[in-house]
Motif scaffolding. Structure first.
Motif, short mmCIF file in Angstrom:
data_model
loop_
_atom_site.label_atom_id
_atom_site.label_comp_id
_atom_site.label_asym_id
_atom_site.label_seq_id
_atom_site.Cartn_x
_atom_site.Cartn_y
_atom_site.Cartn_z
N THR A 189 0.83 -1.21 0.00
CA THR A 189 0.00 0.00 0.00
C THR A 189 0.86 1.25 0.00
OG1 THR A 189 -1.76 -1.17 1.17
CG2 THR A 189 -1.80 1.24 1.24
N GLU A 190 1.84 1.31 0.89
CA GLU A 190 2.69 2.51 1.01
C GLU A 190 3.47 2.76 -0.28
OE1 GLU A 190 5.09 1.59 4.36
OE2 GLU A 190 3.45 1.78 5.82
N ILE A 192 2.83 1.70 -3.44
CA ILE A 192 1.99 2.10 -4.57
C ILE A 192 1.54 3.55 -4.42
CG2 ILE A 192 -0.25 1.69 -5.70
CD1 ILE A 192 0.21 -1.29 -5.23
N GLU A 193 1.24 3.97 -3.20
CA GLU A 193 0.92 5.39 -2.98
C GLU A 193 2.11 6.26 -3.36
OE1 GLU A 193 -0.20 5.56 1.11
OE2 GLU A 193 -2.24 4.76 0.75
N GLY A 194 3.32 5.77 -3.08
CA GLY A 194 4.53 6.51 -3.45
C GLY A 194 4.69 6.64 -4.96
N TYR A 196 2.19 6.77 -7.23
CA TYR A 196 1.23 7.77 -7.72
C TYR A 196 1.69 9.18 -7.38
CZ TYR A 196 -2.29 4.33 -9.13
OH TYR A 196 -2.98 3.33 -9.77
N THR A 197 2.39 9.31 -6.26
CA THR A 197 2.92 10.63 -5.89
C THR A 197 4.07 11.02 -6.82
OG1 THR A 197 2.31 10.29 -3.58
CG2 THR A 197 3.98 11.98 -4.04
N ASN A 203 -2.54 8.78 -12.82
CA ASN A 203 -3.95 8.96 -12.47
C ASN A 203 -4.79 9.33 -13.68
OD1 ASN A 203 -4.05 8.75 -9.40
ND2 ASN A 203 -2.40 10.26 -9.65
N SER A 231 -5.41 -0.15 -3.60
CA SER A 231 -4.60 1.06 -3.77
C SER A 231 -4.67 1.60 -5.18
CB SER A 231 -3.13 0.76 -3.40
OG SER A 231 -3.03 0.36 -2.06
N GLY A 232 -5.46 0.96 -6.05
CA GLY A 232 -5.67 1.50 -7.38
C GLY A 232 -5.20 0.65 -8.54
#
Length: 541
Positions: A189-190, A192-194, A196-197, A203, A231-232
């Motif tokens: 999770t962490e 994959i969020e990184g 997208y950032t 997106n 997480s997308g």
């Protein structure tokens, strides 16, 4: 409305890398067609050029294409300091003539410097050049970012640059691989969020979508895939039954129902999801692995109930001990009997055997008491339903006496000094049927074989249908090894009449006695399955 998830099966490539699996060309085609029928959108067929079998597989599917699935060719990026257009490996990929190609490249700087023995910049060029070349040849490319999560943990800046190279080259999907299987769900999770950032363009719908390819070395492949989806991520790669190198891949048979039934994602049509158990068993049979009975959703034990309290509740409302309807994934409910059983188990089996029995009948309690007593002695009726039915029929006085044993003897002549251990055993048996007496002798390659043959020879004269029966399996278990030769022995015998199979049991401290019990009940149950069980009596002269 949750987005559609794209399922990508790699059983034929990554799954076949499991120890003990070797698929023939016909095996691969059979599995591919079953996956196609089940509605899997992407089926990875193998690495054309790596071996003749995979080349033939893609040729066969050119002749007889799949009905709906995209078959995908798999390959690595070009070699260091070569042009993609001149790499023979990529020419083999183009010759497979698939619309989709999956190409993997290195995300972890350690692999670039230690495995490829090249520079970090050259690795980026290999990724971009290989993908751009395949796209220029009309292919749509799925980029598998090998060792992505380990690479990101050690050098996030470089790992992101590998994805950006794939994006710049025209990849349609970016699949994040947990190749060593060491990442945990919260890390998925962490990270994959990184991503997208770091790459906000992901997106946007016109940019490549993310996928996940988790391995199971930490036992969290399915959980990692679910975490990634939440997480997308919109593509999930895995294998049927979780087959794969080392500890395997994410098991699609567990993952698909969780994503679709539990989380509400659109994966398969309902009728296709109902083929999941059938597909799991077909694949396990094809690879010659025993099906894992305790697999979630598709295992034989997934909806099996044994304890009396459980069975009683399930008979009233299955939701009490079942998290989904078993038919949703093509499985079915099973009730087993054991010393933990209650009245509900007995009533279930009475109905199953076509016997009339009510909850308050005294016979019901007697059957339960007899079951518990016999299981205490070492019987295991869960594995021998035929013997349990015979026991029930005895108590209900619905077990007609078909024959009576008057005695038997078994002789084995073995001479260790001459190393002749292949001598035949000889069995002599005395039986009566409807007051007619018969003495029979038979040889076998062991005492149980000889006993079985002698009994069949004797009884076939009265019951010709026994000639169709075969002993198909024979299992022995010592119940208490500390007792030495005085230990109780459990024998399970599987019999068949060519159309049905049934299992019977015998328990004794004498292996021949236990075997005889199981063999006799196997023959008796086979006769009960026949429409007519009366002996055909002819005078014996």
């Amino acid at each position: 409305m949750k987005p559609k998830l794209w399922l990508y099966d790699t059983t034929l490539r990554d799954g076949s890398q499991a120890e003990g699996i070797s698929l023939s060309l016909n095996d691969k085609l059979k599995i591919a067609r079953q996956l196609d029928a089940m509605g899997i959108p992407f089926i990875e067929g193998g690495w054309p050029g790596a071996n003749p079998k995979d080349v033939q597989f893609f040729w066969k599917l050119q002749e007889q294409p799949l009905k709906q699935a995209e078959v995908v060719a798999f390959c690595a990026t070009r070699r260091p300091h070569k042009l993609a257009a001149e790499d023979p490996m990529l020419q083999g990929i183009l010759a497979a003539k698939t619309r989709w190609v999956t190409i993997f490249g290195k995300s972890w700087d350690l692999h670039v410097t230690e495995s490829l023995k090249t520079s970090l910049e050259e690795n980026l060029a290999m990724i971009q050049d290989s993908i751009a070349y395949l796209c220029s040849q009309g292919r749509q490319v799925i980029y598998d970012a090998e060792h992505w999560f380990d690479g990101y943990k050690h050098n996030p800046h470089y790992a992101i640059k590998t994805l950006q190279s794939a994006i710049a080259a025209g990849a349609s999907w970016l699949v994040l691989c947990d190749t060593n299987g060491g990442t945990l769900p919260h890390e998925i999770t962490e990270i994959i969020e990184g991503i997208y950032t770091a790459i906000p363009e992901l997106n946007h719908p016109d940019y490549p979508h993310l996928g996940i390819h988790p391995h199971n070395d930490s036992g969290t492949a399915v959980a990692n895939a679910i975490a990634a989806v939440r997480s997308g991520v919109t593509m999930v790669q895995g294998t049927i039954n979780g087959y794969g190198e080392r500890c395997g891949n994410a098991d699609l048979c567990t993952l698909i129902p969780n994503l679709q039934i539990k989380l509400g994602y659109d994966c398969l049509e309902q009728s296709q999801l109902a083929q999941l158990t059938q597909t799991s068993r077909l694949v396990s049979e094809t690879v010659n692995f025993a099906p894992e009975e305790r697999s979630p959703f598709v295992g034989r034990s997934a909806f099996t109930h044994k304890a009396g309290i459980h069975v009683s509740a399930v008979c009233k409302n299955p939701l009490t001990y079942e998290h989904i309807v078993p038919e949703a994934v093509g499985n079915q409910r099973q009730i087993v009997i054991s010393e933990q059983s209650g009245i509900s188990n007995i009533l279930h089996y009475a109905h199953k055997f076509g016997l009339t029995l009510e909850k308050h009948d005294p016979d019901c309690r007697e059957i339960l008491s007899q079951l518990k007593n016999l299981e205490h002695q070492g019987y295991q009726f869960e594995a021998a339903e035929a013997s349990f039915e015979l026991m029930m029929r005895s108590i209900l006085k619905q077990r007609p006496p078909l024959f009576q044993l008057q005695g038997f003897q078994v002789h084995c002549n073995i001479c260790p000094e001459s190393h002749d251990f292949s001598s035949k055993a000889l069995a002599t048996i005395k039986v009566t049927v409807d007051q007619q007496y018969l003495l029979e002798v038979a040889e076998g390659n062991g005492p149980v074989s000889a006993l079985d043959r002698a009994l069949r020879q004797a009884l076939t004269k009265f019951y010709p249908q026994i000639a169709q029966f075969r002993l198909t399996d024979y299992k022995v278990r010592i119940l208490d090894g500390t007792m030495g030769t005085a230990a109780q022995i459990r024998v399970l015998v599987e019999s068949s009449n060519g159309q049905e199979r049934w299992t019977t049991i015998g328990v004794s401290s004498n292996i021949l006695d236990a075997s005889y019990q199981a063999v006799v009940e196997g023959i008796e149950y086979g006769l009960l399955l026949q429409s007519a069980i009366k002996p055909q009596i002819t005078p014996i002269t």
